[in-house]
Motif scaffolding. Structure first.
Motif, short mmCIF file in Angstrom:
data_model
loop_
_atom_site.label_atom_id
_atom_site.label_comp_id
_atom_site.label_asym_id
_atom_site.label_seq_id
_atom_site.Cartn_x
_atom_site.Cartn_y
_atom_site.Cartn_z
N TYR A 156 27.69 12.55 64.53
CA TYR A 156 27.99 11.75 63.21
C TYR A 156 26.69 12.68 62.33
O TYR A 156 25.59 12.32 61.33
N ALA A 157 27.44 14.06 61.55
CA ALA A 157 27.03 14.80 60.70
C ALA A 157 27.19 14.52 58.83
O ALA A 157 28.57 14.14 59.05
N GLU A 158 26.49 14.61 58.05
CA GLU A 158 26.92 14.60 56.96
C GLU A 158 27.39 16.07 56.68
O GLU A 158 27.62 16.94 57.18
N PRO A 159 28.58 16.05 55.60
CA PRO A 159 29.01 17.28 55.53
C PRO A 159 28.30 18.80 55.34
O PRO A 159 28.78 19.75 55.25
N ALA A 160 27.02 18.51 54.83
CA ALA A 160 26.22 19.65 54.57
C ALA A 160 26.41 20.69 55.37
O ALA A 160 25.96 21.81 55.83
N SER A 161 25.79 19.33 56.91
CA SER A 161 25.21 19.60 58.31
C SER A 161 26.12 20.78 58.85
O SER A 161 26.47 21.54 59.62
N ALA A 162 27.61 19.50 58.43
CA ALA A 162 29.09 20.57 58.96
C ALA A 162 29.14 21.36 58.85
O ALA A 162 29.90 22.29 59.38
N ALA A 163 28.89 21.87 57.57
CA ALA A 163 29.40 23.44 57.12
C ALA A 163 28.78 24.44 57.90
O ALA A 163 29.55 25.55 58.13
N THR A 164 27.62 24.16 58.35
CA THR A 164 27.31 25.77 59.21
C THR A 164 28.07 25.69 60.82
O THR A 164 28.00 26.42 61.22
N VAL A 165 28.86 24.61 60.95
CA VAL A 165 30.09 25.00 62.10
C VAL A 165 31.53 25.28 61.56
O VAL A 165 31.98 25.59 61.85
N ALA A 166 31.33 24.63 60.53
CA ALA A 166 32.68 25.23 59.74
C ALA A 166 32.66 26.48 59.31
O ALA A 166 33.98 26.75 59.30
N CYS A 167 31.72 27.24 59.14
CA CYS A 167 31.96 28.41 58.70
C CYS A 167 32.21 29.45 60.06
O CYS A 167 32.33 30.79 59.70
N LEU A 168 32.05 29.23 61.37
CA LEU A 168 32.07 29.71 62.24
C LEU A 168 33.37 30.39 62.84
O LEU A 168 33.19 32.08 62.79
N GLY A 169 34.70 29.34 62.27
CA GLY A 169 35.69 30.22 62.47
C GLY A 169 36.15 31.70 61.23
O GLY A 169 36.87 32.58 61.62
N ARG A 170 35.15 31.38 59.98
CA ARG A 170 35.72 32.32 59.47
C ARG A 170 34.92 33.75 59.70
O ARG A 170 35.55 34.86 59.20
N LEU A 171 33.38 33.75 60.53
CA LEU A 171 32.66 35.02 60.66
C LEU A 171 33.69 35.04 62.10
O LEU A 171 33.47 36.57 61.62
N SER A 195 36.43 37.11 60.40
CA SER A 195 35.64 38.22 59.56
C SER A 195 35.20 39.48 60.07
O SER A 195 35.17 40.98 59.94
N GLY A 196 35.23 39.12 61.19
CA GLY A 196 34.15 40.35 62.07
C GLY A 196 32.33 40.12 62.73
O GLY A 196 31.69 41.14 63.46
N GLU A 197 32.39 39.49 61.87
CA GLU A 197 30.56 39.31 61.77
C GLU A 197 30.81 38.33 62.63
O GLU A 197 28.55 38.91 63.26
N MET A 198 30.81 37.81 64.04
CA MET A 198 30.47 37.34 64.53
C MET A 198 31.33 37.35 65.73
O MET A 198 32.68 37.16 65.60
N ASP A 199 31.34 37.91 66.75
CA ASP A 199 32.19 38.18 68.20
C ASP A 199 32.00 35.98 69.06
O ASP A 199 30.82 35.87 68.90
N ARG A 200 33.48 36.30 69.81
CA ARG A 200 33.30 34.77 69.90
C ARG A 200 33.13 34.47 71.19
O ARG A 200 32.11 34.13 71.66
N GLY A 201 31.07 35.03 72.04
CA GLY A 201 30.92 35.74 72.76
C GLY A 201 29.82 35.30 72.29
O GLY A 201 28.85 34.84 73.54
#
Length: 225
Positions: free
Chosen positions: A90-105, A108-114
């Protein structure tokens, strides 16, 4: 085996879309955080319009060939639910932001799925009540829909047959990590809903009378709903 990595990792700074002084500065090529007139986000831990170490953060991001993005409150809330469902955390919102950003990355091509990614979950959701508020208007609680909540599924499996942690993980289709399964089991045992006993080299699980009463109460509640 854990060890020291060979290369310095790329750092990614994540902020709330309603308060992104560092993310905006990174995008604009500025060395210092930009001014935010009105910080508007439910993620109170990162609702900081003038971060003291903002310049140092921007420097670190650029030196690591990193990036900075912002995510909406809705994306953070969705990430909270996903982290709780898949990992039992159970993470607080600020911590969950580190997972929420993955789809955007990825988009945008800044990160690969692998790519190998470490998302830091630094604080508990018990500090906030945003999930409870967001669910207060629902007719049913998360565990009473067509798909059973993880802890209820675990309890019902233990009630039906003799099992242990690894076997339970396999029977649930390995939908989450083995560590998450054991975290759920630890929580259930602390609440007095299950007990465990050792036989041979394995530690088996057993539902308690209190655990049976909880399942019976859930069944009664479904009738009312």
């Amino acid at each position: 085996m854990m060890g020291v990595i060979d290369e310095k990792p790329r750092l990614v700074g994540v902020q709330a879309a309603g308060c992104p002084p560092i993310a905006e500065a990174f995008k604009l090529g500025e060395d210092r955080p930009v001014s935010v007139d009105r910080a508007a986000t439910e993620a109170t831990a990162i609702r900081v319009a003038s971060p003291i170490y903002g310049a140092a953060a921007l420097k670190a991001l650029r030196e690591s060939d990193g990036s900075s993005v912002s995510v909406t409150d809705e994306e953070m809330l969705a990430a909270e639910r996903e982290i709780a469902r898949s990992e039992g955390i159970y993470a607080e919102p600020a911590s969950a932001a580190t997972v929420a950003c993955l789809g955007r990355l990825v988009e945008s091509g800044e990160m690969d799925r692998g790519d190998s990614v470490v998302s830091l979950i630094t604080s508990s959701g018990l500090k906030t009540d945003d999930i409870l508020r967001s669910l207060s208007g629902r007719r049913r609680s998360p565990g009473l829909g067509s798909r059973l909540a993880t802890k209820e599924r675990i309890l019902r499996t233990i009630e039906r047959r003799r099992t242990y942690g690894y076997d339970l993980w396999n029977s649930m289709g390995r939908e989450m990590t083995l560590g998450a399964i054991y975290q759920h089991l630890s929580d259930l045992e602390k609440r007095g809903l299950i007990t465990s006993y050792t036989e041979g080299k394995r530690r088996y699980l057993k539902i308690t009378e209190r655990g049976r009463r909880v399942l019976a109460a859930l069944d009664d509640l479904r009738i009312l709903l």
